[in-house]
Design an enzyme around this catalytic site. Structure first.
Site, PDB file in Angstrom:
ATOM      1  N   ILE A  46       7.234   6.777  16.973  1.00 57.21           N
ATOM      2  CA  ILE A  46       6.888   7.474  15.730  1.00 57.21           C
ATOM      3  C   ILE A  46       5.582   8.255  15.867  1.00 57.21           C
ATOM      4  O   ILE A  46       5.538   9.443  15.553  1.00 57.21           O
ATOM      5  CB  ILE A  46       6.793   6.481  14.545  1.00 57.21           C
ATOM      6  N   CYS A  81      -6.311  12.721  12.688  1.00 61.27           N
ATOM      7  CA  CYS A  81      -6.556  11.300  12.456  1.00 61.27           C
ATOM      8  C   CYS A  81      -6.409  10.535  13.740  1.00 61.27           C
ATOM      9  O   CYS A  81      -6.100  11.091  14.772  1.00 61.27           O
ATOM     10  CB  CYS A  81      -5.614  10.760  11.398  1.00 61.27           C
ATOM     11  N   ARG A  97      -5.979   9.701   4.293  1.00 63.28           N
ATOM     12  CA  ARG A  97      -5.109  10.650   4.978  1.00 63.28           C
ATOM     13  C   ARG A  97      -3.843  10.944   4.189  1.00 63.28           C
ATOM     14  O   ARG A  97      -3.368  12.064   4.137  1.00 63.28           O
ATOM     15  CB  ARG A  97      -4.713  10.094   6.336  1.00 63.28           C
ATOM     16  N   ASP A 134       4.189   0.381  12.017  1.00 63.28           N
ATOM     17  CA  ASP A 134       2.992  -0.308  11.507  1.00 63.28           C
ATOM     18  C   ASP A 134       2.928  -1.776  11.928  1.00 63.28           C
ATOM     19  O   ASP A 134       1.863  -2.392  11.861  1.00 63.28           O
ATOM     20  CB  ASP A 134       2.942  -0.225   9.974  1.00 63.28           C
ATOM     21  N   ARG A 173      -8.572  -0.691   4.278  1.00 64.22           N
ATOM     22  CA  ARG A 173      -7.674   0.334   3.728  1.00 64.22           C
ATOM     23  C   ARG A 173      -6.311  -0.266   3.374  1.00 64.22           C
ATOM     24  O   ARG A 173      -5.634   0.251   2.492  1.00 64.22           O
ATOM     25  CB  ARG A 173      -7.429   1.444   4.773  1.00 64.22           C
ATOM     26  N   ARG A 194      -1.288  14.649  13.186  1.00 66.58           N
ATOM     27  CA  ARG A 194      -0.399  14.189  12.108  1.00 66.58           C
ATOM     28  C   ARG A 194      -0.083  15.381  11.238  1.00 66.58           C
ATOM     29  O   ARG A 194      -0.663  15.580  10.180  1.00 66.58           O
ATOM     30  CB  ARG A 194      -1.132  13.105  11.326  1.00 66.58           C
ATOM     31  N   PRO A 195       0.838  16.216  11.697  1.00 68.93           N
ATOM     32  CA  PRO A 195       1.075  17.477  11.013  1.00 68.93           C
ATOM     33  C   PRO A 195       1.717  17.280   9.643  1.00 68.93           C
ATOM     34  O   PRO A 195       2.236  16.223   9.337  1.00 68.93           O
ATOM     35  CB  PRO A 195       2.013  18.231  11.946  1.00 68.93           C
ATOM     36  N   ILE A 196       1.669  18.350   8.843  1.00 70.66           N
ATOM     37  CA  ILE A 196       2.282  18.283   7.511  1.00 70.66           C
ATOM     38  C   ILE A 196       3.320  19.391   7.337  1.00 70.66           C
ATOM     39  O   ILE A 196       3.696  19.738   6.232  1.00 70.66           O
ATOM     40  CB  ILE A 196       1.206  18.379   6.393  1.00 70.66           C
ATOM     41  N   ASP A 197       3.769  19.941   8.509  1.00 73.45           N
ATOM     42  CA  ASP A 197       4.715  21.053   8.443  1.00 73.45           C
ATOM     43  C   ASP A 197       5.990  20.703   7.670  1.00 73.45           C
ATOM     44  O   ASP A 197       6.523  21.532   6.935  1.00 73.45           O
ATOM     45  CB  ASP A 197       5.062  21.529   9.870  1.00 73.45           C
ATOM     46  N   LEU A 198       6.467  19.479   7.796  1.00 71.89           N
ATOM     47  CA  LEU A 198       7.723  19.109   7.110  1.00 71.89           C
ATOM     48  C   LEU A 198       7.518  19.083   5.595  1.00 71.89           C
ATOM     49  O   LEU A 198       8.386  19.488   4.832  1.00 71.89           O
ATOM     50  CB  LEU A 198       8.215  17.744   7.595  1.00 71.89           C
ATOM     51  N   LYS A 245       0.834  -1.203   0.000  1.00 73.35           N
ATOM     52  CA  LYS A 245       0.000   0.000   0.000  1.00 73.35           C
ATOM     53  C   LYS A 245       0.873   1.259   0.000  1.00 73.35           C
ATOM     54  O   LYS A 245       0.641   2.187  -0.770  1.00 73.35           O
ATOM     55  CB  LYS A 245      -0.895   0.010   1.256  1.00 73.35           C
ATOM     56  N   ASN A 246       1.889   1.261   0.855  1.00 70.45           N
ATOM     57  CA  ASN A 246       2.669   2.487   1.009  1.00 70.45           C
ATOM     58  C   ASN A 246       3.606   2.759  -0.166  1.00 70.45           C
ATOM     59  O   ASN A 246       4.223   3.816  -0.232  1.00 70.45           O
ATOM     60  CB  ASN A 246       3.449   2.449   2.328  1.00 70.45           C
TER      61      ASN A 246
END
Ligand code: UD1
Length: 419
Positions: free
Chosen positions: A327, A115, A91, A305, A397, A120-124, A22-23
């Site tokens: 993580i 979530c 997500r 995971d 998912r 689950r930030p997206i700053d990076l 999936k990833n």
């Protein structure tokens, strides 16, 4: 409402081919926005993959599935926007951002919501794309991104080796002017797989011996054909199911090197392993022993995971196992459900102490998130009696036909639909 009904305590035996990762497939699908017509083999049937195909369709690509192959022909609707309902459905749709700005020089995407794994930030992602020349503005819950002068290569040191941020930069930098160097890049095998697909389409991406990723921008990419790697987390999950329920199962088609942090845990628990480059056979021998400590870390460390499925097995060990989640916050959501089945788990912040019990019992439980759901299924396979598992859309998912695969190795598992 759909449920999984699992009657536990069948010994698991047999061979299970592992589906595509999936990833890997999600960022590769996003990357097709920058390439030409592509054939992607070994694509798992997952709701997240459907969601990614839906986004591609919305952005004008023609997407067609033939068995495990997805064929993508990029098109153009002139729409660079991912609306809120699409962002919510998956997500990880943030990984489309780099591809959209890379292709059209602008993007408008709804801010991904929170979530179940904590914030689950997206700053990076955003800081890295800004370094490539993207101007980002927040506007009524949307991110408006523009690169008026196009993207230009630069050095991007990531404060943390975020998988998604690394993927966004790698994709966006392929057609940027000049060279981009991602320092402290994530090293997950799925990133190598993305780079392999992009290089097959004419990109110039290489990983230096120190782990830095160098991307030499090229004017344009062409189409390509690619086989997605097998899902190491699905493999770790089926091995955890076998460890928990007892049995002798071989997972095939998976690169065993990708499991190098996980396999020693099974050995520590007393399982016998036979490992080849592309298969792992696990055989249990009597009661499991505890695993001293499992600390999740970026690859090549123990994958977050795989933490919850392994915890399900540890619930039945003869002693106490310790898990440290480094993580994600809130990644022990499965614990209250496991407790309903008789597990003895203490959680204090990032640490979980799992005091093994001699048996678990079936219960009415629910999936709390994708991997937590898989953990509860693993516990159900070992439990006495029947477990009814609700909210299995989380499992769908990331696991293709989980109950069919489990039946294939001897489990009593079925999907039921209640009115
Ligand atoms: C990916 C995987 C997910 C896996 C995770 C860690 C996909 C589709 N998902 O998720 O299955 O669990 O890697 O191996 O590939 N962070 C920030 N700011 C950011 C980005 C991340 O603070 O901008 C934090 C996150 O909150 C988290 C940590 O960094 O605590 C790891 O996140 P990241 O490596 O980005 O994971 P994902 O790409 O979201």
């Amino acid at each position: 409402m759909k449920y999984l009904v699992i009657r536990g305590q069948n010994r698991l035996e047999g061979t299970l081919p592992i589906h595509g990762a999936k990833n890997s497939v999600l960022p590769i699908l996003a990357a097709t926005l920058l390439t030409g017509e592509s054939a992607l083999h070994n694509c798992p049937r997952l709701s997240d993959v459907d969601a990614a195909c839906g986004i591609l369709g919305h952005l004008g690509s023609q997407v067609r599935r033939e068995g495990a192959c997805i064929l993508v022909r990029p098109g153009n609707t002139g729409d660079c926007c991912i609306p809120e309902e699409m962002m919510r459905r998956m997500r990880s749709s943030i990984v489309f951002l780099g591809a959209i700005v890379g292709r059209w020089g602008r993007a408008r995407i709804s801010l991904p919501g929170g979530c179940e794994l904590g914030p689950r930030p997206i700053d990076l992602h955003l800081a890295a794309l800004e370094k490539l020349g993207v101007q980002i503005r927040e506007d009524h819950g949307y991110l408006d991104c523009r690169a008026p002068e196009g993207l230009r290569g630069t050095v991007i040191p990531l404060p943390f080796p975020s998988v998604g941020a690394t993927e966004n930069v790698v994709i966006a930098a392929c057609t940027a002017r000049g060279e981009t160097v991602v320092k402290n890049a994530a090293r997950e095998p799925e990133i190598d797989d993305l780079a392999a697909y992009l290089n097959g389409c004419g990109a110039r991406i290489r990983t230096a011996p120190n782990g830095d990723i160098h991307i030499q921008g090229v004017p344009a990419l062409h189409g390509g054909e690619h086989r997605v790697i097998a899902d190491r987390i699905a493999a770790a999950t089926y091995l955890s199911c076998t460890a928990a329920a007892g049995g002798d199962v071989t997972v095939t088609g998976v690169c065993s090197e990708h499991l190098s942090a996980v396999l020693p845990c099974f050995e520590e628990m007393g399982c016998r392993l036979w490992v080849t480059p592309d298969s792992v056979r696990l055989q249990t021998q009597g009661r499991l022993r505890p695993v001293r400590s499992v600390r999740t870390l970026p690859y090549p460390g123990f994958p977050t995971d795989a933490q919850s499925p392994l915890m399900a097995a540890a619930c039945l060990a003869d002693g106490t196992s310790m898990f440290v989640e480094n993580i994600f916050e809130s990644r022990y959501k499965q614990v209250p459900e496991l407790r309903r089945m008789g597990a003895d788990v203490e959680v204090e912040g990032r640490v979980a102490l799992v005091h093994g019990v001699s048996r678990l019992h079936g219960a009415a439980v629910r999936c709390t998130d994708l991997r937590g759901g898989a953990a509860i299924a693993a516990a159900a396979l070992a439990a006495e009696g029947e477990t009814t598992l609700a909210q299995i859309e989380h499992i769908d998912r990331g696991y293709e036909a989980l109950e069919e695969n489990l039946r294939r190795i001897g489990a009593d598992a079925r999907r039921e639909e209640a009115p």
